[in-house]
Enzyme design. Structure first.
Site, mmCIF file in Angstrom:
data_model
loop_
_atom_site.group_PDB
_atom_site.id
_atom_site.type_symbol
_atom_site.label_atom_id
_atom_site.label_comp_id
_atom_site.label_asym_id
_atom_site.label_seq_id
_atom_site.Cartn_x
_atom_site.Cartn_y
_atom_site.Cartn_z
ATOM 1 N N LYS A 43 0.813 -1.221 0.000
ATOM 2 C CA LYS A 43 0.000 0.000 0.000
ATOM 3 C C LYS A 43 0.841 1.262 0.000
ATOM 4 O O LYS A 43 0.350 2.334 -0.363
ATOM 5 C CB LYS A 43 -0.935 0.006 1.213
ATOM 6 C CG LYS A 43 -2.146 -0.844 1.028
ATOM 7 C CD LYS A 43 -3.116 -0.221 0.035
ATOM 8 C CE LYS A 43 -3.951 -1.293 -0.614
ATOM 9 N NZ LYS A 43 -4.895 -0.793 -1.589
HETATM 10 C C1 LIG Z 1 -2.617 -7.366 3.114
HETATM 11 C C2 LIG Z 1 -3.283 -6.955 1.844
HETATM 12 N N1 LIG Z 1 -3.457 -7.862 0.892
HETATM 13 C C3 LIG Z 1 -4.068 -7.567 -0.272
HETATM 14 C C4 LIG Z 1 -4.542 -6.308 -0.522
HETATM 15 C C5 LIG Z 1 -5.244 -6.024 -1.811
HETATM 16 O O1 LIG Z 1 -4.587 -5.047 -2.564
HETATM 17 P P1 LIG Z 1 -5.384 -4.089 -3.558
HETATM 18 O O2 LIG Z 1 -6.088 -3.071 -2.720
HETATM 19 O O3 LIG Z 1 -4.309 -3.503 -4.414
HETATM 20 O O4 LIG Z 1 -6.370 -4.914 -4.303
HETATM 21 C C6 LIG Z 1 -4.382 -5.328 0.467
HETATM 22 C C7 LIG Z 1 -4.929 -3.988 0.281
HETATM 23 O O5 LIG Z 1 -5.088 -3.246 1.211
HETATM 24 C C8 LIG Z 1 -3.729 -5.652 1.668
HETATM 25 O O6 LIG Z 1 -3.545 -4.753 2.641
#
Ligand SMILES: Cc1ncc(COP(=O)(O)O)c(C=O)c1O
Length: 358
Positions: A43
């Protein structure tokens, strides 16, 4: 190497090849460790890019207040960015947010606003978004990045993360990426399909998430999934969707830590579970799984036997050996399937307009 501030250390995350947890010794499963970013997750990339774009557009003035709904990692990123750039940061969180994430954010000066009452379907996400909207209206100079619909979220991955991967690999058979806002899946898949036209993109969601249109049901994993379909989720470049259960993802986390020394967050466990299934069906083909954060976020939860027991997941319900895990990865509870192609829809009731401002 000397840096002007911690944000300059963002990116250039390592890729590690699995050595023991493999369907066959010649299989090639790689994991990109986004947990090595400065606040511990993928993030950081989207948050910094969204903030910088808002600054360039004159939407975010010095001393402004950033208000954001977060299940954890975006909050850590914004707390870090706020501390370095001098913004007030208010994070709307809920009881599922890991304690270590809250402690990190408050240590860096972010303020927490906790939503304790879930929305109608037993989830907190839309309740958090409603609260963000209220705060943005009430606080003068408040601004929300709206990661669910902000096009600079996937753009960060298209511009930066995909370039790193493109340099690391001459050939890539599959990209396996988890979904919440759809930011990294969207940015990576469009950019990498240009470089590797035959690339198979496998999206990974939580069983229980409604991001791809399934009925929402509460689940344990954090970071992955959503209770609605976000505007940033574009399923057009997605070739298959693997919906992973809590047991599958948590088992991978625990086995990877013990066997490979890799401490991943729960969504990273889900991505590796899906990558194992892809590798089992495609012998020797190079597959890259994105691990969005570090297991350090969940040391006292996912990695704590007593916490798991207290929260309804006794250790005996997890698969503990590579052999057992691989057996299940070959025959997952929800086999990967095609998804209906289509651009992201606007998030329903919870939508906050991108760049919303008081
Ligand atoms: C630990 C974790 N995994 C997966 C994701 C998914 O990412 P995206 O928001 O780019 O789809 C996030 C998003 O906040 C996350 O914090």
């Amino acid at each position: 190497m000397i840096h002007e501030n911690l944000l300059e250390t963002l990116g250039a995350t390592p890729v590690v090849r699995l050595r023991k947890l493999l369907p066959r010794p010649q299989d090639r499963i790689y994991v990109k460790l986004e947990g090595t970013n400065p606040s511990g997750s993928i993030k950081d990339r989207a948050a910094l890019h969204m903030v910088e774009q808002a600054e360039h557009a004159g939407l975010l003035r010095p001393g402004a207040t950033l208000v954001e709904s977060t299940s954890g990692n975006l909050g850590k990123s914004l707390a870090l960015i706020g501390a370095i750039k001098g913004y007030r940061v208010i994070l709307v969180v809920d009881p599922k947010t890991p304690q270590s994430v809250l402690a990190y954010a408050t240590s860096l000066g972010a303020e927490l606003d906790t939503v304790n009452r879930p929305d109608g379907n037993g989830n907190y996400q839309t309740a958090r978004i409603r609260r963000v909207r209220q705060l943005v209206q009430r606080i003068p100079g408040a601004y929300t990045l709206d990661q669910y619909n902000n096009p600079h979220n996937p753009q960060a991955h298209r511009l930066y993360t995909a370039q790193e991967i493109g340099k690391d690999f001459d050939r890539l058979s599959a990209l396996v990426a988890t979904v919440s806002t759809g930011g990294h899946l969207g940015g990576l898949s469009t950019a990498l399909k240009e470089q590797f036209p035959a690339l198979h993109v496998r999206a990974v969601d939580a069983v229980g998430s409604a991001a791809f249109g399934h009925p929402f049901e509460p689940y344990r994993m954090r970071g992955i999934g959503l209770s609605w379909r976000p505007g940033n989720l574009d399923s057009r470049p997605v070739d298959s969707l693997h919906r992973v259960t809590d047991t599958e993802a948590l088992s991978v986390c625990r086995v990877l830590a013990a066997e490979e020394g890799l401490l991943l967050g729960e969504s990273g466990g889900a991505a590796v579970f899906a990558a194992l299934g892809y590798a089992a069906a495609n012998p020797g083909e190079p597959v890259l799984a994105i691990a969005p954060d570090t297991g350090a976020n969940y040391l006292y939860e996912t990695y704590d036997d007593q916490w798991l027991l207290d929260h309804g997941t006794p250790l005996e319900t997890l698969w503990r050996t590579p052999e057992e895990l691989l057996r299940h990865a070959r025959h997952p509870l929800h086999p990967p399937a095609a998804v209906a192609a289509g651009p992201g829809l606007t998030a329903e009731s919870g939508r906050v307009t991108a760049g919303g401002r008081a």
